[in-house]
Write a protein that holds these residues in place. Structure first.
Motif, short mmCIF file in Angstrom:
data_model
loop_
_atom_site.label_atom_id
_atom_site.label_comp_id
_atom_site.label_asym_id
_atom_site.label_seq_id
_atom_site.Cartn_x
_atom_site.Cartn_y
_atom_site.Cartn_z
N ASP A 277 22.05 -10.29 -0.10
CA ASP A 277 21.19 -11.49 -0.11
C ASP A 277 22.01 -12.78 -0.17
N GLN A 278 23.34 -12.65 -0.24
CA GLN A 278 24.18 -13.86 -0.20
C GLN A 278 24.76 -14.09 1.20
N LEU A 279 24.28 -13.32 2.17
CA LEU A 279 24.77 -13.48 3.55
C LEU A 279 23.71 -14.16 4.40
N SER A 280 24.16 -14.98 5.35
CA SER A 280 23.21 -15.60 6.28
C SER A 280 22.79 -14.54 7.31
N GLY A 281 21.78 -14.87 8.12
CA GLY A 281 21.29 -13.94 9.14
C GLY A 281 22.39 -13.51 10.10
N GLY A 282 23.20 -14.49 10.52
CA GLY A 282 24.27 -14.19 11.47
C GLY A 282 25.35 -13.32 10.83
N GLN A 283 25.65 -13.60 9.55
CA GLN A 283 26.67 -12.80 8.85
C GLN A 283 26.16 -11.37 8.66
N ARG A 284 24.87 -11.22 8.34
CA ARG A 284 24.31 -9.87 8.19
C ARG A 284 24.42 -9.10 9.50
N GLN A 285 24.14 -9.81 10.60
CA GLN A 285 24.18 -9.11 11.88
C GLN A 285 25.62 -8.70 12.21
N ARG A 286 26.59 -9.51 11.79
CA ARG A 286 27.99 -9.12 12.01
C ARG A 286 28.34 -7.87 11.19
N PHE A 287 27.80 -7.81 9.95
CA PHE A 287 28.04 -6.60 9.15
C PHE A 287 27.37 -5.38 9.78
N ALA A 288 26.16 -5.59 10.34
CA ALA A 288 25.47 -4.46 10.99
C ALA A 288 26.29 -3.96 12.18
N LEU A 289 26.87 -4.91 12.93
CA LEU A 289 27.72 -4.52 14.07
C LEU A 289 28.95 -3.77 13.57
N GLY A 290 29.55 -4.29 12.49
CA GLY A 290 30.76 -3.68 11.92
C GLY A 290 30.46 -2.27 11.41
N ARG A 291 29.32 -2.13 10.73
CA ARG A 291 28.97 -0.80 10.20
C ARG A 291 28.82 0.20 11.34
N ALA A 292 28.16 -0.25 12.43
CA ALA A 292 27.97 0.65 13.57
C ALA A 292 29.31 1.00 14.21
N LEU A 293 30.17 0.00 14.34
CA LEU A 293 31.48 0.25 14.97
C LEU A 293 32.35 1.21 14.18
N LEU A 294 32.23 1.10 12.84
CA LEU A 294 33.11 1.91 11.99
C LEU A 294 32.73 3.39 11.95
#
Ligand SMILES: Nc1ncnc2c1ncn2[C@@H]1O[C@H](COP(=O)(O)OP(=O)(O)OP(=O)(O)O)[C@@H](O)[C@H]1O
Length: 357
Positions: A131-148
């Motif tokens: 909840d301390q991440l912006s929408g764009g930062q969350r989406q970057r984490f979602a991309l990172g999680r998928a990539l990993l």
């Protein structure tokens, strides 16, 4: 690396998906079409989220579904990213990122956390709560999680459409880096021509549950009736390398024979082709190279074809000296006055260019 898919599906009374195709999947393949044409349904079939009787799905020689077998999502080794990042709120950003990595057998891991963090610029955000991440930062984490999870295929279902335009601009460069550097083929569902132009290598055009055609990005941008031009008019994408800033701040783009000048603060990536977006309505044509004019970008080009696009306007397709296609929108009157015709060598005067980051 091809995806072979054949499926028929009736959803409710009014929608029928009918697909039987084989797609090359290197790089980024955009699945493009109006809302409700069946893009998400097709993606769900590829992922194994929609189990359709009689469907066949094969990826890179592996059978994921046919009459006898059905490989579930977790065994297809697919990374999935949706419109809304589905991160787990009770885990830190870091634990979310590593969620799939920890569950991926070591022998299958090709991408690693440091690499993915650098690619997505999330190194400094790892300790945060979700909840301390912006929408764009969350989406970057979602991309990172998928990539990993080191997927063999990444499926992205409108990953930018829930973001405001400022955040979209912020995340777009990360997506395009991912497209060129992660080495994972991507199937990107989108109805935004801008995303196709920035990211895609090829486009699958869908309409009313069917695939209309599959084209390379260059082919898709070479026809006046391209669905990519429906809302914002015709445009060209030129590929080239971006040089270092000169004393006056301008930077060279492309080879000497087709050199353009532009201003951009984007870091240059030697040896890597970048994309320049030029709207056809920002391109004028002249028979001679005008010297006393403020427009800096004049390119010698040869006319290939001329197509009517509106009663008073024509779309002139030109080839640059390095063989790329440049579209110019000019009036029918100008075509007649200058006697423009296929084969004629002219100068394209380009009023405005935008480097796609
Ligand atoms: N579970 C369902 N039951 C009935 N109809 C459905 C179901 N899921 C989707 N549809 C319908 O199937 C059609 C295709 O939907 P789909 O979500 O695949 O389209 P889309 O091209 O991805 O659209 P969008 O760009 O709006 O996401 C739509 O008409 C939709 O209303």
């Amino acid at each position: 690396m091809n995806l072979r898919i054949s499926a028929e599906l009736q959803l409710a009374d009014e929608f029928r998906l009918q697909v039987d195709t084989e797609l090359p999947l290197q790089g980024v393949t955009a699945l493009f079409g109006r809302s409700g044409c069946g893009k998400t349904t097709l993606l769900r079939i590829v992922a194994g989220l929609e189990r359709v009787r009689g469907a066949r799905v094969q990826f890179a020689g592996q059978c994921w579904q046919d009459g006898r077998q059905f490989v579930p999502l977790h065994r297809r080794r697919i990374g999935l990213v949706f419109q809304e990042p589905s991160l787990l709120p009770h885990l830190s950003a870091r634990d979310n990122l590593l969620y799939g990595y920890r569950r991926t057998p070591e022998a299958l891991r090709r991408l690693h956390p440091d690499q993915v963090c650098a690619l997505l610029g999330i190194e400094d955000l790892l300790q945060r709560r979700i909840d301390q991440l912006s929408g764009g930062q969350r989406q970057r984490f979602a991309l990172g999680r998928a990539l990993l999870t080191s997927p063999q295929l990444l499926l992205l279902d409108e990953p930018l459409s829930a973001l405001d335009s400022q955040t979209k601009r912020e995340i777009m460069p990360f997506l395009s880096r991912l497209a060129t550097e992660a080495g994972v083929p991507m199937l990107l569902v989108t109805h935004a021509p801008e995303e196709v132009q920035r990211l895609a290598d090829r486009v699958v055009f869908m309409q009313d549950g069917r695939i209309q055609c599959i084209e390379s990005l260059q082919q898709a941008l070479a026809r006046p009736d391209s669905p990519l031009f429906a809302d914002q008019g015709a445009a060209s994408i030129l590929l080239g390398e971006l040089g270092e800033p000169q004393a006056d701040g301008l930077r060279a783009f492309g080879p000497a024979a087709s050199r353009l000048w532009l201003s951009s603060r984007q870091p240059s990536r030697p040896g890597q082709l970048q994309r320049l977006h030029i709207r056809a309505q920002d391109v004028s044509l002249a028979l001679d190279d005008p010297q006393r004019i403020s427009i800096q970008n004049h390119l010698p080009v040869r006319i290939e074809r001329i197509d009517p696009i509106r009663p008073s306007q024509q779309l002139v397709s030109c080839r640059t000296a390095d063989g790329q296609l440049l579209l110019a929108e000019v009036t029918r009157r100008a075509v007649e006055q200058l006697q423009l015709a296929p084969g004629l060598a002219v100068f394209a005067l380009i009023k405005s260019v935008a480097l796609l980051e």
